[in-house]
Write an enzyme that holds these catalytic residues in place. Structure first.
Site, PDB file in Angstrom:
ATOM      1  N   LYS A  13      83.194 121.464  81.912  1.00  0.00           N
ATOM      2  CA  LYS A  13      82.695 122.763  82.398  1.00  0.00           C
ATOM      3  C   LYS A  13      83.813 123.801  82.421  1.00  0.00           C
ATOM      4  O   LYS A  13      83.647 124.922  81.938  1.00  0.00           O
ATOM      5  CB  LYS A  13      82.110 122.628  83.818  1.00  0.00           C
ATOM      6  N   ARG A  88      75.880 123.121  93.345  1.00  0.00           N
ATOM      7  CA  ARG A  88      75.975 121.668  93.306  1.00  0.00           C
ATOM      8  C   ARG A  88      74.932 121.001  94.197  1.00  0.00           C
ATOM      9  O   ARG A  88      74.862 119.774  94.224  1.00  0.00           O
ATOM     10  CB  ARG A  88      77.357 121.234  93.810  1.00  0.00           C
ATOM     11  N   ARG A 127      93.512 114.300  82.595  1.00  0.00           N
ATOM     12  CA  ARG A 127      93.490 115.763  82.768  1.00  0.00           C
ATOM     13  C   ARG A 127      94.766 116.293  83.416  1.00  0.00           C
ATOM     14  O   ARG A 127      95.263 115.739  84.383  1.00  0.00           O
ATOM     15  CB  ARG A 127      92.290 116.138  83.649  1.00  0.00           C
ATOM     16  N   ARG A 161      95.646 117.022  89.457  1.00  0.00           N
ATOM     17  CA  ARG A 161      94.939 117.165  90.730  1.00  0.00           C
ATOM     18  C   ARG A 161      95.000 115.876  91.539  1.00  0.00           C
ATOM     19  O   ARG A 161      94.810 114.796  90.992  1.00  0.00           O
ATOM     20  CB  ARG A 161      93.481 117.536  90.465  1.00  0.00           C
ATOM     21  N   ARG A 172      83.135 111.179  93.616  1.00  0.00           N
ATOM     22  CA  ARG A 172      82.657 112.454  93.059  1.00  0.00           C
ATOM     23  C   ARG A 172      81.462 112.238  92.140  1.00  0.00           C
ATOM     24  O   ARG A 172      80.531 113.044  92.116  1.00  0.00           O
ATOM     25  CB  ARG A 172      83.797 113.153  92.308  1.00  0.00           C
TER      26      ARG A 172
HETATM   27  P1  ADP Z   1      85.039 118.730  88.958  1.00  0.00           P
HETATM   28  O1  ADP Z   1      84.196 119.661  88.178  1.00  0.00           O
HETATM   29  O2  ADP Z   1      86.129 118.115  88.163  1.00  0.00           O
HETATM   30  O3  ADP Z   1      84.251 117.716  89.734  1.00  0.00           O
HETATM   31  P2  ADP Z   1      85.714 120.904  90.825  1.00  0.00           P
HETATM   32  O4  ADP Z   1      87.031 121.519  90.596  1.00  0.00           O
HETATM   33  O5  ADP Z   1      84.510 121.657  90.407  1.00  0.00           O
HETATM   34  O6  ADP Z   1      85.776 119.464  90.145  1.00  0.00           O
HETATM   35  O7  ADP Z   1      85.549 120.533  92.360  1.00  0.00           O
HETATM   36  C1  ADP Z   1      86.552 119.829  93.070  1.00  0.00           C
HETATM   37  C2  ADP Z   1      86.051 119.542  94.493  1.00  0.00           C
HETATM   38  O8  ADP Z   1      85.835 120.785  95.187  1.00  0.00           O
HETATM   39  C3  ADP Z   1      84.725 118.801  94.586  1.00  0.00           C
HETATM   40  O9  ADP Z   1      84.880 117.394  94.504  1.00  0.00           O
HETATM   41  C4  ADP Z   1      84.218 119.263  95.958  1.00  0.00           C
HETATM   42  O10 ADP Z   1      84.876 118.575  97.012  1.00  0.00           O
HETATM   43  C5  ADP Z   1      84.670 120.703  96.008  1.00  0.00           C
HETATM   44  N1  ADP Z   1      83.660 121.648  95.460  1.00  0.00           N
HETATM   45  C6  ADP Z   1      83.779 122.432  94.368  1.00  0.00           C
HETATM   46  N2  ADP Z   1      82.674 123.158  94.155  1.00  0.00           N
HETATM   47  C7  ADP Z   1      81.806 122.824  95.156  1.00  0.00           C
HETATM   48  C8  ADP Z   1      80.480 123.206  95.498  1.00  0.00           C
HETATM   49  N3  ADP Z   1      79.801 124.095  94.748  1.00  0.00           N
HETATM   50  N4  ADP Z   1      79.906 122.643  96.579  1.00  0.00           N
HETATM   51  C9  ADP Z   1      80.570 121.759  97.349  1.00  0.00           C
HETATM   52  N5  ADP Z   1      81.824 121.324  97.084  1.00  0.00           N
HETATM   53  C10 ADP Z   1      82.441 121.858  95.998  1.00  0.00           C
HETATM   54  P1  ADP Z   2      85.133 119.789  84.396  1.00  0.00           P
HETATM   55  O1  ADP Z   2      85.494 121.221  84.682  1.00  0.00           O
HETATM   56  O2  ADP Z   2      83.692 119.621  84.002  1.00  0.00           O
HETATM   57  O3  ADP Z   2      85.513 118.858  85.500  1.00  0.00           O
HETATM   58  P2  ADP Z   2      87.281 119.919  82.373  1.00  0.00           P
HETATM   59  O4  ADP Z   2      86.894 121.109  81.543  1.00  0.00           O
HETATM   60  O5  ADP Z   2      88.400 120.071  83.321  1.00  0.00           O
HETATM   61  O6  ADP Z   2      85.972 119.322  83.109  1.00  0.00           O
HETATM   62  O7  ADP Z   2      87.585 118.702  81.353  1.00  0.00           O
HETATM   63  C1  ADP Z   2      88.046 117.436  81.842  1.00  0.00           C
HETATM   64  C2  ADP Z   2      89.151 116.919  80.923  1.00  0.00           C
HETATM   65  O8  ADP Z   2      88.611 116.564  79.652  1.00  0.00           O
HETATM   66  C3  ADP Z   2      90.254 117.947  80.629  1.00  0.00           C
HETATM   67  O9  ADP Z   2      91.480 117.249  80.537  1.00  0.00           O
HETATM   68  C4  ADP Z   2      89.851 118.549  79.278  1.00  0.00           C
HETATM   69  O10 ADP Z   2      90.983 118.974  78.517  1.00  0.00           O
HETATM   70  C5  ADP Z   2      89.137 117.383  78.603  1.00  0.00           C
HETATM   71  N1  ADP Z   2      87.975 117.803  77.792  1.00  0.00           N
HETATM   72  C6  ADP Z   2      87.140 118.844  78.010  1.00  0.00           C
HETATM   73  N2  ADP Z   2      86.159 118.881  77.069  1.00  0.00           N
HETATM   74  C7  ADP Z   2      86.376 117.826  76.247  1.00  0.00           C
HETATM   75  C8  ADP Z   2      85.697 117.322  75.081  1.00  0.00           C
HETATM   76  N3  ADP Z   2      84.593 117.900  74.601  1.00  0.00           N
HETATM   77  N4  ADP Z   2      86.210 116.211  74.495  1.00  0.00           N
HETATM   78  C9  ADP Z   2      87.324 115.596  74.989  1.00  0.00           C
HETATM   79  N5  ADP Z   2      88.004 116.027  76.083  1.00  0.00           N
HETATM   80  C10 ADP Z   2      87.537 117.129  76.706  1.00  0.00           C
END
Ligand code: ADP
Ligand code: ADP
Ligand code: ZN
Length: 215
Positions: A13, A88, A127, A161, A172
């Protein structure tokens, strides 16, 4: 155009939201980034959210809804926003509908990014991001072009992270399956969903999202 990118942790995302920011002049709103900034700054919000994030659970709806409401009122979001990691929960989705409506705007599309759970764990384990500009990278799939130098800003410091470890990833993923996945049905009923194959490489996913937005 206002978009939501919906998918599990590690689906890509953030990566795709950043590309859309560049290609379509949208403003990327990531609640995860906003919460991490609050934790780093030691604000009251950061103190409330930090422990919950470390456990891989969702922070209370009211806190993240407030964050998004503030950002929607800022200059620059007029051209459109791409929401990454929000909503979410069902309560967040309903609040978002209300926030857009109050501002005479609407949510145009919800892009669902489908990725297998095993691939997610591998993506999250690899990541890392530039400490200076936040550009995202991956040990195997997206390394900086010059080793240890950020492609975007030239920064040489990188961060991982604290919640990107296997135990927290499992919790998660559980939060995603129980609390967030039901939103796919919610938005399907509204006729806004396009699903893309998030297992493809980054460029292919970007093209597929482009087609979903233009088609
Ligand atoms: P990822 O997409 O890799 O799961 P995010 O960076 O979007 O991680 O979120 C990291 C953490 O921040 C989540 O595990 C949660 O604890 C919190 N968080 C982020 N966005 C939301 C949301 N919309 N509602 C509740 N918690 C959130
Ligand atoms: P999210 O925001 O949904 O948690 P990220 O965009 O941070 O996910 O992507 C998670 C990890 O996977 C990052 O290290 C990113 O560089 C890698 N990544 C993202 N898209 C792809 C893809 N299509 N194929 C392989 N690796 C990817
Ligand atoms: Zn950088």
């Amino acid at each position: 155009m206002n978009l939501v990118l919906l998918g599990p942790p590690g689906a890509g995302k953030g990566t795709q939201a950043k590309l859309l920011e560049d290609s379509r002049s949208l403003v990327k709103l990531s609640t995860g980034d906003m919460l991490r900034a609050a934790v780093a700054a030691g604000t009251e919000l950061g103190r409330k959210a930090g422990d919950i994030m470390e456990r891989g659970q969702l922070v209370p709806d009211a806190l993240v809804i407030n964050l998004i409401a503030e950002r929607l009122d800022e200059d620059g979001s007029g051209r459109g926003v791409v929401l990454d990691g929000f909503p979410r929960t069902l309560a967040q989705a309903e609040a978002l509908d209300r926030l857009f409506k109050e501002r005479g705007k609407r949510l145009d599309r919800v892009i669902v990014m489908a990725v297998d759970d095993e691939a997610l764990v591998e993506r999250i384990a690899g990541r890392f991001a530039c400490a200076k500009c936040g550009e995202g990278y991956h040990d195997a799939h997206k390394r900086p072009l010059r080793p240890q130098v950020c492609d975007r800003c030239g920064g040489t410091e990188f961060v991982r992270r604290p919640d990107d470890n296997e135990a927290v990833v499992r919790s998660r993923l559980k939060a995603y399956h129980t609390q967030t996945k039901p939103l796919i049905d919610y938005y399907t009923r509204q006729g806004r969903v396009k699903t893309v194959d998030g297992m493809a490489d980054i460029g292919t996913v970007a093209k597929e999202i482009g087609r979903a937005l233009d088609g």
